[in-house]
Design an enzyme around this catalytic site. Structure first.
Site, PDB file in Angstrom:
ATOM      1  N   ASP A  55      62.982  72.561  20.269  1.00  0.00           N
ATOM      2  CA  ASP A  55      64.211  71.795  20.512  1.00  0.00           C
ATOM      3  C   ASP A  55      64.214  71.139  21.887  1.00  0.00           C
ATOM      4  OD1 ASP A  55      64.917  73.996  18.437  1.00  0.00           O
ATOM      5  OD2 ASP A  55      66.388  72.391  18.208  1.00  0.00           O
ATOM      6  N   LYS A  97      64.206  77.973  17.904  1.00  0.00           N
ATOM      7  CA  LYS A  97      65.103  78.905  17.212  1.00  0.00           C
ATOM      8  C   LYS A  97      64.928  80.346  17.686  1.00  0.00           C
ATOM      9  CE  LYS A  97      67.667  78.149  15.017  1.00  0.00           C
ATOM     10  NZ  LYS A  97      69.036  78.046  15.581  1.00  0.00           N
ATOM     11  N   ARG A 111      76.061  69.405  20.059  1.00  0.00           N
ATOM     12  CA  ARG A 111      75.201  70.596  20.244  1.00  0.00           C
ATOM     13  C   ARG A 111      74.466  70.452  21.582  1.00  0.00           C
ATOM     14  NH1 ARG A 111      71.857  72.841  15.240  1.00  0.00           N
ATOM     15  NH2 ARG A 111      72.022  74.745  16.466  1.00  0.00           N
TER      16      ARG A 111
HETATM   17  O1  MRU Z   1      69.839  75.530  14.807  1.00  0.00           O
HETATM   18  P1  MRU Z   1      68.875  74.581  14.152  1.00  0.00           P
HETATM   19  O2  MRU Z   1      68.660  74.852  12.708  1.00  0.00           O
HETATM   20  O3  MRU Z   1      69.216  73.150  14.438  1.00  0.00           O
HETATM   21  O4  MRU Z   1      67.499  74.882  14.879  1.00  0.00           O
HETATM   22  C1  MRU Z   1      66.363  74.142  14.517  1.00  0.00           C
HETATM   23  C2  MRU Z   1      65.139  74.614  15.179  1.00  0.00           C
HETATM   24  O5  MRU Z   1      65.140  75.477  16.029  1.00  0.00           O
HETATM   25  C3  MRU Z   1      63.875  73.914  14.819  1.00  0.00           C
HETATM   26  O6  MRU Z   1      62.792  74.796  14.873  1.00  0.00           O
HETATM   27  C4  MRU Z   1      63.651  72.789  15.840  1.00  0.00           C
HETATM   28  O7  MRU Z   1      64.755  71.957  15.860  1.00  0.00           O
HETATM   29  C5  MRU Z   1      62.453  71.992  15.541  1.00  0.00           C
HETATM   30  S1  MRU Z   1      62.750  71.037  14.085  1.00  0.00           S
HETATM   31  C6  MRU Z   1      61.700  69.861  13.880  1.00  0.00           C
END
Ligand code: MRU
Length: 340
Positions: A234, A245, A92
């Site tokens: 992220d 997200k 990813r």
């Molecule tokens: O696509 P995802 O479900 O991996 O995205 C996760 C997020 O955007 C979370 O908000 C982010 O990783 C922070 S988690 C502690």
């Protein structure tokens, strides 16, 4: 330290058990992995997701690779493990935790006395450090919430997304322990991390939550029921711009309009000290099939989907970034450098 009710990852010592988050909340099933390629696939297909959790899973993937290749010979094993690190790094693109965990594992691999035990110790430390950071952020974030009347969160940032406890959801857990208060969770389309994971995870801890459609957020703010939006990240740039997200940016714009404060909670492993601002963050685009209704999936269909799964919230819209090293109010490069 409190007992963790939900665990995304369980390290058995020679395999990695991954809770398949695609099946939640209907089915709670762990799949067991014994090689790095399997772990990379589990990350890419979002059996495990969330920035810190994918970093930790990848670190254990490197250990599995070392178990596989170490006995093979003197130098060859290092090259094989390095090749698996490359595979894991491609799983990813947005969450920097993946790359910082792999960099730490590579540094151990490059030591003259590297062996599977040293790599395993490093992965377990990455995991334990993340849990400790979450508890620390929980307390620091809860301090900011004294007297809050209601909270809204987005995506899933809890034990499922981390080593345990959670970032934004850790703050919410800690705040709720001090003083129960209304918690609202966005559905988080299209993958429904909020509807399928966040409200389920809170219920495991006996914490009530109210689910809203993403499109109800403005009206919720207008109603005066919440005074904070609390999200994870992220990747955070040096100036405080924060990728999270898809839909997070919209919430920050809405929050500013309604006088609602906006908190980003993330361990320092989520800060990318190599980038000046959010324009440099690679935003993952996932397959249109994750968004399109099945009737449009046939070849020749005139309907397609644009499916970016993260967006970047400018620092100017963020009231506070909470890390385990401290809180940065009204983030700027100067504030960020103080916790470097
Ligand atoms: O696509 P995802 O479900 O991996 O995205 C996760 C997020 O955007 C979370 O908000 C982010 O990783 C922070 S988690 C502690």
């Amino acid at each position: 330290m409190n007992k963790l009710t939900v665990q995304a990852l369980q390290w058995t010592g020679n395999t990695l058990k991954v809770l398949d988050q695609r099946q939640l909340p209907d089915t709670c099933r762990y799949d067991e992995y014994s090689d790095a390629a399997g772990v990379a696939e589990a990350i890419a297909t979002m059996r495990v997701r969330g920035a810190p959790a994918i970093g930790i899973a990848a670190a254990y993937g490197v250990v599995l690779s070392a178990y596989r290749y170490y006995p093979a010979g003197e130098d060859g094993w290092r090259q094989c493990v390095a090749a698996d690190i490359e595979v894991l790094a491609k799983s990813r693109p947005t969450a920097v935790n993946l790359f910082s965990a792999l960099d730490q594992m590579k540094a151990v691999l490059d030591q003259p006395n590297a062996d599977p035990a040293a790599l395993s110790a490093c992965a377990e430390k990455i995991h334990a450090d993340d849990i400790a950071a979450n508890y620390k952020m929980g307390e620091l974030g809860a301090d900011l919430l004294a007297g809050a009347k209601g909270l809204l969160t987005h995506c899933n940032t809890g034990a499922l997304a981390t080593g345990g406890y959670g970032t934004a959801l850790g703050v919410i857990r800690s705040a709720y322990k001090r003083q129960p208060l209304p918690i609202y969770a966005d559905e988080t389309r299209p993958w429904l991390q909020g509807a399928r994971l966040t409200v389920w995870e809170l219920a495991q801890d006996g914490i009530p939550a109210t689910l809203i459609a993403d499109s109800a957020a403005a009206w919720l703010m207008k109603s005066g029921r919440i005074d904070w939006v609390i999200v994870g990240a992220d990747r955070i740039a040096v100036n405080g711009d924060s990728a999270n997200k898809i839909g997070t940016y919209s919430l920050a714009v809405l929050a500013r309009q309604h006088g609602v404060k906006f908190m980003v909670v993330a361990p320092t492993t989520t800060i990318d000290w190599a980038i000046d601002n959010g324009d440099e963050i690679a935003i993952e685009q996932r397959h249109q099939n994750e968004l399109l209704p099945a009737c449009y999936l046939s070849e020749g269909s005139l309907v397609s989907a644009w499916n970016p799964v993260f967006d970047v919230t400018p620092a100017a819209l963020i009231s506070a970034i909470v890390t385990e090293r401290g809180v940065i109010l009204n983030p700027s490069e100067q504030g960020m450098r103080q916790i470097q």
